[in-house]
Enzyme design. Structure first.
Site, PDB file in Angstrom:
ATOM      1  N   ASP A 242     -38.024 -16.933 -80.343  1.00 43.08           N
ATOM      2  CA  ASP A 242     -37.708 -17.708 -79.130  1.00 43.08           C
ATOM      3  C   ASP A 242     -36.645 -18.757 -79.423  1.00 43.08           C
ATOM      4  OD1 ASP A 242     -39.438 -16.383 -77.375  1.00 43.08           O
ATOM      5  OD2 ASP A 242     -40.110 -18.272 -76.475  1.00 43.08           O
TER       6      ASP A 242
ATOM      7  N   ASP B   2     -40.926 -23.723 -91.745  1.00 42.98           N
ATOM      8  CA  ASP B   2     -40.491 -24.983 -91.110  1.00 42.98           C
ATOM      9  C   ASP B   2     -39.020 -25.230 -91.385  1.00 42.98           C
ATOM     10  OD1 ASP B   2     -41.280 -25.251 -93.779  1.00 42.98           O
ATOM     11  OD2 ASP B   2     -42.105 -27.261 -93.537  1.00 42.98           O
TER      12      ASP B   2
ATOM     13  N   LYS C  73     -44.811 -19.232 -95.422  1.00 46.53           N
ATOM     14  CA  LYS C  73     -45.325 -20.586 -95.652  1.00 46.53           C
ATOM     15  C   LYS C  73     -46.162 -20.531 -96.925  1.00 46.53           C
ATOM     16  CE  LYS C  73     -45.968 -24.904 -94.357  1.00 46.53           C
ATOM     17  NZ  LYS C  73     -44.897 -25.912 -94.316  1.00 46.53           N
TER      18      LYS C  73
ATOM     19  N   ASP D 124     -42.750 -14.752 -83.709  1.00 47.23           N
ATOM     20  CA  ASP D 124     -42.827 -15.060 -82.275  1.00 47.23           C
ATOM     21  C   ASP D 124     -42.095 -16.369 -81.997  1.00 47.23           C
ATOM     22  OD1 ASP D 124     -43.747 -14.846 -79.567  1.00 47.23           O
ATOM     23  OD2 ASP D 124     -45.203 -16.407 -80.041  1.00 47.23           O
TER      24      ASP D 124
ATOM     25  N   TYR E 275     -52.465 -12.588 -84.642  1.00 45.96           N
ATOM     26  CA  TYR E 275     -52.638 -11.940 -83.343  1.00 45.96           C
ATOM     27  C   TYR E 275     -53.825 -10.983 -83.329  1.00 45.96           C
ATOM     28  CZ  TYR E 275     -48.297 -13.474 -81.092  1.00 45.96           C
ATOM     29  OH  TYR E 275     -47.326 -14.219 -80.486  1.00 45.96           O
TER      30      TYR E 275
HETATM   31  C1  IPM Z   1     -43.191 -11.867 -77.297  1.00 50.54           C
HETATM   32  C2  IPM Z   1     -44.157 -12.515 -76.351  1.00 50.54           C
HETATM   33  C3  IPM Z   1     -45.546 -11.936 -76.588  1.00 50.54           C
HETATM   34  C4  IPM Z   1     -45.951 -12.275 -78.007  1.00 50.54           C
HETATM   35  C5  IPM Z   1     -46.596 -12.425 -75.596  1.00 50.54           C
HETATM   36  C6  IPM Z   1     -46.170 -12.146 -74.165  1.00 50.54           C
HETATM   37  C7  IPM Z   1     -47.947 -11.839 -75.875  1.00 50.54           C
HETATM   38  O1  IPM Z   1     -44.126 -13.898 -76.500  1.00 50.54           O
HETATM   39  O2  IPM Z   1     -43.022 -10.642 -77.249  1.00 50.54           O
HETATM   40  O3  IPM Z   1     -42.594 -12.587 -78.107  1.00 50.54           O
HETATM   41  O4  IPM Z   1     -46.458 -13.359 -78.271  1.00 50.54           O
HETATM   42  O5  IPM Z   1     -45.743 -11.430 -78.881  1.00 50.54           O
HETATM   43 MG    MG Z   2     -42.700 -14.589 -77.866  1.00 49.80          MG
END
Ligand code: IPM
Ligand code: MG
Length: 366
Positions: free
Chosen positions: A256, A228, A195, A252, A144
């Site tokens: 999710d 993975d 990884k 990240d 990032y």
């Molecule tokens: C999160 C989001 C952010 C990230 C985006 C909105 C920049 O996906 O907080 O997980 O990638 O960190």
């Molecule tokens: Mg995210």
């Protein structure tokens, strides 16, 4: 009478709707516990762009600087999608905020109440007791933020883009320390995800985590897993993890995945903490729901406010040291939801209540 001073950055679309309810819950707790709330509202994201020409206006940053914590809503949406990527609300507000306050530790609880297993895409037989795990994501390093980060045209006319994944040992050590604290508050188990079969940064990551835990936390049962495989194991048997720690990009993605197996983004909170202490000597932090701005349901009063309410609870816990109040709010949310008061995202075709009624039910349980 203790005063809670914090910045309120509600953001866009459903952000302000759910923020309103979280503030109502906090006011209720403050009334009961004799606290004074001193929230200061400031524009961020699309609201920042529209009102100040910038996703993270200087005045907003100053408001954040002046408080002991940031209660954050969510930013972004179709209205600003045509802007260049680097000016879009997500990248131009959230990432600079994380960097500015060195919020290197993102704590995301993955919690699915047993009563809500139907909300998960996983078979109920795989998660008979729901899900209860924690993701610790490094938040200010890796791909990032690494330099170089640029797009260039090569001499032959081809175009090349580069992002750089970079980690220092000190960055890995401090996130490991956070993960150890989290593991000690639970089952003393920690899985480090990397990884290391391919990436140099992961080789350093694995070695550093192993050495740090051996030296500072021999009481922790540490395991390592490739990312993975971790993605697969999360979908197979999420509760094999208790606390897992990983670098920014992997975190990240895995967080999710964790959110979806936990049923609804509307239920998941998060805390981002750093080295900086607030005026109380406690960690300055940014607290935000895991879900986004949900433009499709904005303005309808149907968004689930629970993630924002639970994020406010995390703020009380970490930045204000009010464990009891935090646990009280968490229990009230749990009781409301498991008692059958549910917004559409977790109602499974049953009766769904609106944003305000959901918060009312939480308040009634306090
Ligand atoms: C999160 C989001 C952010 C990230 C985006 C909105 C920049 O996906 O907080 O997980 O990638 O960190
Ligand atoms: Mg995210």
């Amino acid at each position: 009478m203790p005063t809670l001073t914090f910045a309120v950055l509600a953001g866009d679309y459903i952000g302000p709707e759910v923020m309103e309810e979280a503030l109502r819950v906090l006011s209720h707790v403050a009334g009961q516990e004799n606290l004074t709330l001193a929230p200061t509202r400031a524009d961020v994201g699309g609201a920042g762009i529209d009102n100040h020409g910038k996703a993270l206006p200087d005045s907003t940053l100053r408001t954040c600087e002046a408080g002991d914590a940031i209660l954050f809503g969510s930013v972004g949406g179709p209205k600003w999608e045509k802007l260049p990527p680097a000016e879009q609300p997500e990248r131009a507000a959230l990432l600079p905020l994380r960097k500015h306050f060195t919020l290197f530790a993102n704590i995301r609880p993955g919690l699915l109440y047993p009563e809500l297993t139907d909300a998960s895409p996983l078979k109920a037989s795989r998660i008979p007791n729901g899900i209860d795990i924690v993701c610790i994501r490094e938040l200010t390093g890796g791909l990032y933020f690494g330099k170089p980060k640029e797009t260039t045209t090569l001499p032959d006319g081809d175009v090349q883009a580069v992002d750089t994944m970079v980690y220092k040992r000190s960055e890995i050590e401090r996130i490991t320390a956070t993960a150890i604290t989290a593991a000690r508050s639970r089952k003393n188990r920690l899985c480090s995800v990397d990884k290391a079969n391919v990436l140099e940064t992961s080789v350093l990551w694995r070695r550093t985590v192993a050495e740090y835990v051996a030296r500072h936390a021999p009481d922790i049962a540490l395991t390592h897993m490739y990312v993975d495989n971790a993605a697969m194991q999360l979908a197979r048997d999420p509760n094999q993890f208790d606390v897992f720690v990983t670098e920014n990009m992997f975190g990240d993605i895995l967080s999710d995945e964790m959110a979806v197996i936990c049923g609804s983004l509307g239920m998941l909170s998060s805390a981002s903490l750093g080295a900086r202490k607030n005026s109380l000597g406690l960690p300055f932090g940014l607290y935000e729901p895991a879900g986004g701005t949900a433009p499709d349901i904005a303005g309808k009063g149907v968004a689930n406010p629970c993630a924002q309410i639970l994020s406010a609870a995390l703020m009380l816990r970490y930045s204000f040291g009010m464990e009891k109040s935090a646990a009280r709010i968490e229990a009230a949310v749990r009781k409301a939801v498991t008692g059958g008061t549910r917004t559409g995202d977790i109602a499974f075709g049953g009766k769904a209540v609106g944003t305000r009624a959901m918060a009312d039910a939480v308040i009634a349980n306090l």
